[in-house]
Design a protein around this motif. Sequence first.
Motif, PDB file in Angstrom:
ATOM      1  N   LEU A   1       0.953  -1.739   0.366  1.00  0.00           N
ATOM      2  CA  LEU A   1       0.023  -0.134  -0.183  1.00  0.00           C
ATOM      3  C   LEU A   1       0.857   1.172   0.235  1.00  0.00           C
ATOM      4  CD1 LEU A   1      -2.482  -1.393   2.628  1.00  0.00           C
ATOM      5  CD2 LEU A   1      -3.519  -1.235   0.371  1.00  0.00           C
ATOM      6  N   ASP A   2       0.334   2.249  -0.775  1.00  0.00           N
ATOM      7  CA  ASP A   2       0.901   3.804  -0.396  1.00  0.00           C
ATOM      8  C   ASP A   2       0.338   4.388   0.434  1.00  0.00           C
ATOM      9  OD1 ASP A   2       1.428   6.237  -0.880  1.00  0.00           O
ATOM     10  OD2 ASP A   2       1.818   6.271  -3.279  1.00  0.00           O
ATOM     11  N   PRO A   3       1.933   4.892   1.158  1.00  0.00           N
ATOM     12  CA  PRO A   3       0.940   5.155   3.044  1.00  0.00           C
ATOM     13  C   PRO A   3       0.104   6.325   2.701  1.00  0.00           C
ATOM     14  CG  PRO A   3       2.810   5.152   3.410  1.00  0.00           C
ATOM     15  CD  PRO A   3       2.311   4.487   1.855  1.00  0.00           C
ATOM     16  N   ASP A   4       0.779   7.265   1.444  1.00  0.00           N
ATOM     17  CA  ASP A   4       0.452   8.774   1.522  1.00  0.00           C
ATOM     18  C   ASP A   4      -1.439   9.107   0.642  1.00  0.00           C
ATOM     19  OD1 ASP A   4       2.271   9.516   2.783  1.00  0.00           O
ATOM     20  OD2 ASP A   4       3.838   9.761   0.939  1.00  0.00           O
ATOM     21  N   THR A   5      -1.459   7.718   0.107  1.00  0.00           N
ATOM     22  CA  THR A   5      -2.190   7.546  -0.824  1.00  0.00           C
ATOM     23  C   THR A   5      -3.580   6.661   0.134  1.00  0.00           C
ATOM     24  OG1 THR A   5      -1.532   6.642  -2.648  1.00  0.00           O
ATOM     25  CG2 THR A   5      -1.432   8.932  -2.960  1.00  0.00           C
ATOM     26  N   GLU A   6      -3.400   5.883   0.332  1.00  0.00           N
ATOM     27  CA  GLU A   6      -3.718   3.852   0.161  1.00  0.00           C
ATOM     28  C   GLU A   6      -4.125   4.294   1.711  1.00  0.00           C
ATOM     29  OE1 GLU A   6      -3.115   2.143  -4.150  1.00  0.00           O
ATOM     30  OE2 GLU A   6      -1.125   1.651  -2.205  1.00  0.00           O
ATOM     31  N   VAL A   7      -4.122   4.995   2.583  1.00  0.00           N
ATOM     32  CA  VAL A   7      -4.440   4.819   3.591  1.00  0.00           C
ATOM     33  C   VAL A   7      -4.600   5.774   4.360  1.00  0.00           C
ATOM     34  CG1 VAL A   7      -3.690   3.510   6.107  1.00  0.00           C
ATOM     35  CG2 VAL A   7      -2.192   2.827   4.064  1.00  0.00           C
ATOM     36  N   VAL A   8      -5.821   5.339   5.454  1.00  0.00           N
ATOM     37  CA  VAL A   8      -6.372   6.789   5.948  1.00  0.00           C
ATOM     38  C   VAL A   8      -6.866   6.776   8.120  1.00  0.00           C
ATOM     39  CG1 VAL A   8      -9.050   6.309   6.051  1.00  0.00           C
ATOM     40  CG2 VAL A   8      -7.881   8.911   6.183  1.00  0.00           C
ATOM     41  N   VAL A   9      -6.146   7.178   8.507  1.00  0.00           N
ATOM     42  CA  VAL A   9      -6.506   6.518   9.647  1.00  0.00           C
ATOM     43  C   VAL A   9      -7.962   7.460  10.431  1.00  0.00           C
ATOM     44  CG1 VAL A   9      -5.818   7.322  12.410  1.00  0.00           C
ATOM     45  CG2 VAL A   9      -3.864   6.474  10.283  1.00  0.00           C
ATOM     46  N   THR A  10      -8.766   6.612  11.331  1.00  0.00           N
ATOM     47  CA  THR A  10     -10.143   6.662  11.799  1.00  0.00           C
ATOM     48  C   THR A  10     -10.171   7.267  13.044  1.00  0.00           C
ATOM     49  OG1 THR A  10     -10.880   4.783  11.146  1.00  0.00           O
ATOM     50  CG2 THR A  10     -11.107   6.226   9.901  1.00  0.00           C
ATOM     51  N   THR A  11     -10.962   7.470  13.619  1.00  0.00           N
ATOM     52  CA  THR A  11     -11.770   7.793  14.669  1.00  0.00           C
ATOM     53  C   THR A  11     -12.341   6.576  15.185  1.00  0.00           C
ATOM     54  OG1 THR A  11     -11.802  10.064  15.028  1.00  0.00           O
ATOM     55  CG2 THR A  11     -12.948   8.887  16.952  1.00  0.00           C
ATOM     56  N   GLY A  12     -11.274   5.188  15.604  1.00  0.00           N
ATOM     57  CA  GLY A  12     -11.951   3.483  15.244  1.00  0.00           C
ATOM     58  C   GLY A  12     -12.277   2.927  14.077  1.00  0.00           C
ATOM     59  N   ALA A  13     -12.261   1.640  14.111  1.00  0.00           N
ATOM     60  CA  ALA A  13     -12.398   1.528  13.116  1.00  0.00           C
ATOM     61  C   ALA A  13     -14.566   2.038  12.906  1.00  0.00           C
ATOM     62  CB  ALA A  13     -12.969  -0.751  12.721  1.00  0.00           C
ATOM     63  N   THR A  14     -14.914   1.967  13.303  1.00  0.00           N
ATOM     64  CA  THR A  14     -16.679   2.779  13.781  1.00  0.00           C
ATOM     65  C   THR A  14     -16.905   3.603  13.102  1.00  0.00           C
ATOM     66  OG1 THR A  14     -16.932   2.339  16.242  1.00  0.00           O
ATOM     67  CG2 THR A  14     -18.590   3.533  14.996  1.00  0.00           C
ATOM     68  N   GLU A  15     -15.335   5.402  12.740  1.00  0.00           N
ATOM     69  CA  GLU A  15     -15.250   6.017  12.046  1.00  0.00           C
ATOM     70  C   GLU A  15     -15.288   5.539  10.687  1.00  0.00           C
ATOM     71  OE1 GLU A  15     -14.025  10.345  11.331  1.00  0.00           O
ATOM     72  OE2 GLU A  15     -12.671   9.459  12.164  1.00  0.00           O
ATOM     73  N   ALA A  16     -14.910   4.808  10.135  1.00  0.00           N
ATOM     74  CA  ALA A  16     -13.652   3.370   9.270  1.00  0.00           C
ATOM     75  C   ALA A  16     -15.256   3.299   8.229  1.00  0.00           C
ATOM     76  CB  ALA A  16     -12.592   2.804   9.072  1.00  0.00           C
ATOM     77  N   ILE A  17     -16.461   2.875   9.072  1.00  0.00           N
ATOM     78  CA  ILE A  17     -16.631   2.178   8.735  1.00  0.00           C
ATOM     79  C   ILE A  17     -18.192   3.214   7.837  1.00  0.00           C
ATOM     80  CG2 ILE A  17     -19.125   0.633   8.973  1.00  0.00           C
ATOM     81  CD1 ILE A  17     -17.154  -0.664  10.857  1.00  0.00           C
ATOM     82  N   ALA A  18     -18.667   3.859   9.026  1.00  0.00           N
ATOM     83  CA  ALA A  18     -19.401   4.748   8.774  1.00  0.00           C
ATOM     84  C   ALA A  18     -19.350   6.150   7.604  1.00  0.00           C
ATOM     85  CB  ALA A  18     -19.194   5.786   9.967  1.00  0.00           C
ATOM     86  N   ALA A  19     -17.803   7.005   8.144  1.00  0.00           N
ATOM     87  CA  ALA A  19     -17.331   7.494   6.626  1.00  0.00           C
ATOM     88  C   ALA A  19     -17.041   6.698   5.206  1.00  0.00           C
ATOM     89  CB  ALA A  19     -16.186   8.199   6.888  1.00  0.00           C
ATOM     90  N   ALA A  20     -16.687   5.436   5.428  1.00  0.00           N
ATOM     91  CA  ALA A  20     -16.896   4.437   4.201  1.00  0.00           C
ATOM     92  C   ALA A  20     -17.817   4.749   3.240  1.00  0.00           C
ATOM     93  CB  ALA A  20     -16.793   3.194   4.435  1.00  0.00           C
ATOM     94  N   LEU A  21     -19.529   3.933   4.131  1.00  0.00           N
ATOM     95  CA  LEU A  21     -20.985   3.650   3.856  1.00  0.00           C
ATOM     96  C   LEU A  21     -21.434   5.104   3.359  1.00  0.00           C
ATOM     97  CD1 LEU A  21     -22.220   1.761   6.053  1.00  0.00           C
ATOM     98  CD2 LEU A  21     -21.568   0.894   3.976  1.00  0.00           C
ATOM     99  N   LEU A  22     -20.655   6.273   4.348  1.00  0.00           N
ATOM    100  CA  LEU A  22     -21.170   7.874   4.167  1.00  0.00           C
ATOM    101  C   LEU A  22     -20.923   8.357   2.846  1.00  0.00           C
ATOM    102  CD1 LEU A  22     -21.924   9.385   7.603  1.00  0.00           C
ATOM    103  CD2 LEU A  22     -23.681   8.614   6.129  1.00  0.00           C
ATOM    104  N   GLY A  23     -19.264   8.193   2.890  1.00  0.00           N
ATOM    105  CA  GLY A  23     -18.210   8.088   1.441  1.00  0.00           C
ATOM    106  C   GLY A  23     -18.803   7.435  -0.310  1.00  0.00           C
TER     107      GLY A  23
END
Length: 389
Positions: free
Chosen positions: A83-105
């Motif tokens: 993975l390219d850490p600059d473009t292919e990774v994002v840090v979130t507020t727990g997996a909970t926010e990653a799930i929410a942001a993925a679905l909303l996004g």
Amino acid sequence: MVASRLSGIPPTVFGEMSALAMRTGAINLGQGFPDVDGPSEVLDAVERALRSGSANQYPPARGIPALRSAIAAHQERHYGLALDPDTEVVVTTGATEAIAAALLGLVEPGDEVVVLEPFYDSYPAVLQMAGGVRRPVTLHAPDFRLDVDALRAAVTDRTRFVLLNTPHNPTGAVLTRGELTAVADLAIEHDLVVISDEVYEHLTYGEATHVPIATLPGMRERTLTISSIGKSFSFTGWKIGWASGPAHLVDAVNSAKQWLTFVSGGPLQPAAAYALDECDAWPRALAADLRERRDLLVDGLNRVGLSTRSPEGTYFAISDVSGLGWRDGLELCRALPERAGVVAIPLQVFYDSTAGDQLIRWAFCKRPEVLGEALERLAGADLRCGQRQ
Ligand code: PMP
Ligand code: GLN
């Protein structure tokens, strides 16, 4: 009063059951959180970060570079995923926010999303907020295997996503390579994006191994993988999570995430990077230890008449309560604190169908003496439906 995008979504069962445990002084085997902290050297890293003078202000929007690099290195080391850490990774507020942001996004109103049932309770809630339509595929007791025909039948011409979770909460099932290949084949055939929640990636037992679906042929470019520090390192309160995958999917997560929390966990991010970079042995030891605790709890529950499957992953075990005469696991869970001084989670809240009505979930991520005490209490109580102590 609540907006229609939230109407009908019940309060989270974890809040209700943990409050019940607090109120009654019962042993809380409901909400899944460990009662022992993760590695102390990682806590030292938090302390260092707190005092360093650079970690107490807003971190960069996508997470500090050291953490994004550590996440990319983790995926490469464990799974061979580059993975390219600059473009292919994002840090979130727990997996909970990653799930929410993925679905909303990512999800457009009316898009259908195939979800394994029982589902982690944030999935239907956020899907409703995003205007998505869930299409559950039930993992049936006792083994909770994926029914590939049911999976195929769930896909229509409106389906755009599969929201996967392996190792699977609440059942403890770990999807096999064969099951994941069936999901991958379908995703490729119907041009679906897979959002894969892998927060229990390191908590597998015996023969079971975790296979990220992104590693299957043709899947890297259509998979968003989500995980967090919480389960692997026993820091569930930190809420440091991440999403990784192709840049266009990670960008969509970031587009929503920047308007949710923007950033979080300043001093925890360097410590999370340290944990991922330096502490590979820790989750391995945790899994070995949890395996013993699983056996302790599962054996004990079976002895008190609660038919319980030994899970191959996560830190949850499922009991079928029908053997004690119960038709409704929620009723038993509400009675358990008074009858036995123990709290469990009713599974039915994680289903659209009635397939989980007689199932309840126990968390075994507690010290052996706590599990032992809970089992003693259960053994000393009358757990049959309709009986009072
Ligand atoms: N997904 C699943 C399947 C979970 O069990 C949890 C539990 N805590 C989460 C996501 C949320 O993870 P976090 O605490 O990192 O937000
Ligand atoms: N993931 C944990 C569980 O399933 C806790 C979830 C929560 O508190 N929202 O028990």
